[in-house]
Design a protein around this motif. Structure first.
Motif, mmCIF file in Angstrom:
data_model
loop_
_atom_site.group_PDB
_atom_site.id
_atom_site.type_symbol
_atom_site.label_atom_id
_atom_site.label_comp_id
_atom_site.label_asym_id
_atom_site.label_seq_id
_atom_site.Cartn_x
_atom_site.Cartn_y
_atom_site.Cartn_z
ATOM 1 N N UNK A 47 0.825 -1.207 0.000
ATOM 2 C CA UNK A 47 0.000 0.000 0.000
ATOM 3 C C UNK A 47 0.861 1.261 0.000
ATOM 4 N N UNK A 48 1.924 1.248 0.806
ATOM 5 C CA UNK A 48 2.776 2.434 0.935
ATOM 6 C C UNK A 48 3.797 2.557 -0.192
ATOM 7 N N UNK A 49 4.285 1.410 -0.697
ATOM 8 C CA UNK A 49 5.317 1.412 -1.736
ATOM 9 C C UNK A 49 4.905 0.448 -2.852
ATOM 10 N N UNK A 50 3.881 0.795 -3.625
ATOM 11 C CA UNK A 50 3.350 -0.127 -4.634
ATOM 12 C C UNK A 50 4.326 -0.457 -5.755
ATOM 13 N N UNK A 51 5.395 0.307 -5.893
ATOM 14 C CA UNK A 51 6.375 0.067 -6.954
ATOM 15 C C UNK A 51 7.510 -0.847 -6.499
ATOM 16 N N UNK A 52 7.492 -1.284 -5.230
ATOM 17 C CA UNK A 52 8.585 -2.107 -4.705
ATOM 18 C C UNK A 52 8.148 -3.556 -4.541
ATOM 19 N N UNK A 53 9.095 -4.481 -4.702
ATOM 20 C CA UNK A 53 8.864 -5.887 -4.398
ATOM 21 C C UNK A 53 8.975 -6.079 -2.896
ATOM 22 N N UNK A 54 8.219 -7.031 -2.344
ATOM 23 C CA UNK A 54 8.247 -7.277 -0.910
ATOM 24 C C UNK A 54 9.055 -8.525 -0.591
ATOM 25 N N UNK A 55 9.757 -8.478 0.538
ATOM 26 C CA UNK A 55 10.642 -9.570 0.944
ATOM 27 C C UNK A 55 10.217 -10.103 2.309
ATOM 28 N N UNK A 56 9.599 -11.285 2.378
ATOM 29 C CA UNK A 56 9.197 -11.861 3.664
ATOM 30 C C UNK A 56 10.423 -12.271 4.484
ATOM 31 N N UNK A 57 10.375 -12.019 5.791
ATOM 32 C CA UNK A 57 11.457 -12.380 6.703
ATOM 33 C C UNK A 57 10.865 -13.018 7.965
ATOM 34 N N UNK A 58 11.572 -13.926 8.608
ATOM 35 C CA UNK A 58 10.999 -14.633 9.763
ATOM 36 C C UNK A 58 10.861 -13.789 11.017
ATOM 37 N N UNK A 59 11.696 -12.766 11.191
ATOM 38 C CA UNK A 59 11.670 -11.946 12.402
ATOM 39 C C UNK A 59 11.873 -10.475 12.060
ATOM 40 N N UNK A 60 11.586 -9.599 13.038
ATOM 41 C CA UNK A 60 11.876 -8.177 12.856
ATOM 42 C C UNK A 60 13.365 -7.976 12.628
ATOM 43 N N UNK A 61 14.165 -8.680 13.410
ATOM 44 C CA UNK A 61 15.622 -8.549 13.292
ATOM 45 C C UNK A 61 16.106 -8.937 11.901
ATOM 46 N N UNK A 62 15.520 -9.999 11.343
ATOM 47 C CA UNK A 62 15.912 -10.434 10.001
ATOM 48 C C UNK A 62 15.509 -9.405 8.951
ATOM 49 N N UNK A 63 14.331 -8.786 9.118
ATOM 50 C CA UNK A 63 13.885 -7.776 8.166
ATOM 51 C C UNK A 63 14.809 -6.570 8.183
#
Length: 302
Positions: free
Chosen positions: A35-51
């Motif tokens: 919603x905020x960055x519709x032009x970007x690809x999203x990267x799932x991560x297991x934890x906040x630290x990993x993100x």
């Protein structure tokens, strides 16, 4: 504006156009990123630290992390990472949480007996579950619950997840907006390796920082006095006891204003006199969600 790719993780070598989040593909954080960055690809991560680590390592340009929810309150896990991160807060985003009951194609409300989801999602849809006599089952993640029921193939089990998760895992949406409260909103912070440079003369700004007060009587009262006398609004102030003997409190604060504005400069100078270990976390534009009533300064230094 570049067209958003349909994949959840982006293409290799395209880190500059990738935003990381905690959770599986289709999570509410995934929806917020899109919603905020519709032009970007999203990267799932297991934890906040990993993100956040993905940004620090150059695997993503940004990371979006939830910090508080209008129903559940603050998201505590992030605050343990803030004292150690080198990243800067560059934006905020408010995401309306819209829970859906999803299930296998062909399933109906009459065939569903059990509903899986994150404990918070289950709690936020308690009235719906009770009305339809559905048995809640706690799962680690909303999108993960959706993926799991798609893999298991049991028509008697549904999940509370996002419409995005339903689309990704080819599930049917049986009911939308099943949350008990219509103000269910999560506030996200966006992190980057580089600082944001908003112009405080044309846009309302927020500044975030960490500090620790000296272990003396009335230290916090004195440290915050400069914000009151200089008319700087403290929007958020949270304390955390630290140290082996819990003898000192560390504070996370968000205030209105930019460090280049004279009022905030004076307030921070007074804060520095009565505190220690001050760490700026970033200055960023206030989201339109909170900008009502703001007017641009009329003269320099205001």
């Amino acid at each position: 504006m570049a067209k958003r790719r349909g994949n959840a993780g982006g293409r290799r070598g395209d880190a500059a156009n990738t935003i990381a989040f905690q959770g599986e593909a289709g999570a509410n954080s995934d929806m917020a990123c899109r919603a905020a960055y519709p032009y970007m690809a999203t990267l799932p991560c297991p934890t906040f630290e990993a993100a956040m680590g993905a940004v620090q390592a150059g695997k993503a340009e940004l990371a979006m992390i939830p910090v508080e929810n209008s129903i559940a309150g603050r998201v505590a896990d992030l605050h343990s990472l803030l004292p150690h991160t080198k990243l800067k807060i560059v934006a905020e985003h408010f995401q309306r949480v819209e829970h859906c009951l999803v299930a296998l194609p062909g399933a109906t409300l009459k065939t569903i007996k059990t509903v899986k989801s994150h404990v918070q999602a289950l709690a936020q849809c308690r009235n719906f579950l009770k009305k339809h006599r559905l048995q809640p089952l706690v799962h680690a993640d909303t999108a993960g619950a959706a993926r799991e029921i798609a893999e298991d193939g049991d028509p008697q089990i549904g999940a509370i997840a996002s419409s995005l998760a339903a689309r990704i895992y080819e599930l049917k949406v049986l009911a939308r907006n099943i949350e008990d409260a219509d103000h269910n909103t999560t506030r996200m912070l966006v992190f980057s390796r580089d600082e944001a440079t908003p112009d405080w003369r044309t846009v309302q700004c927020m500044s975030a920082f960490l500090f620790r007060v000296k272990s003396v009587p009335a230290a916090l009262y004195k440290a915050l006095g400069g914000f009151a006398t200089n008319g700087v609004n403290i929007v958020k102030l949270e304390s955390y006891l630290s140290g082996a003997h819990f003898e000192q409190a560390q504070f996370y604060a968000e205030v209105e204003g930019h460090p280049e504005q004279r009022a905030l400069q004076l307030a921070l100078e007074e804060l520095a006199f009565f505190s220690e270990e001050f760490k700026p976390l970033g200055t960023f534009p206030a989201h339109p969600f909170r900008r009502r009533g703001w007017q641009a300064p009329t003269r320099p230094g205001t």
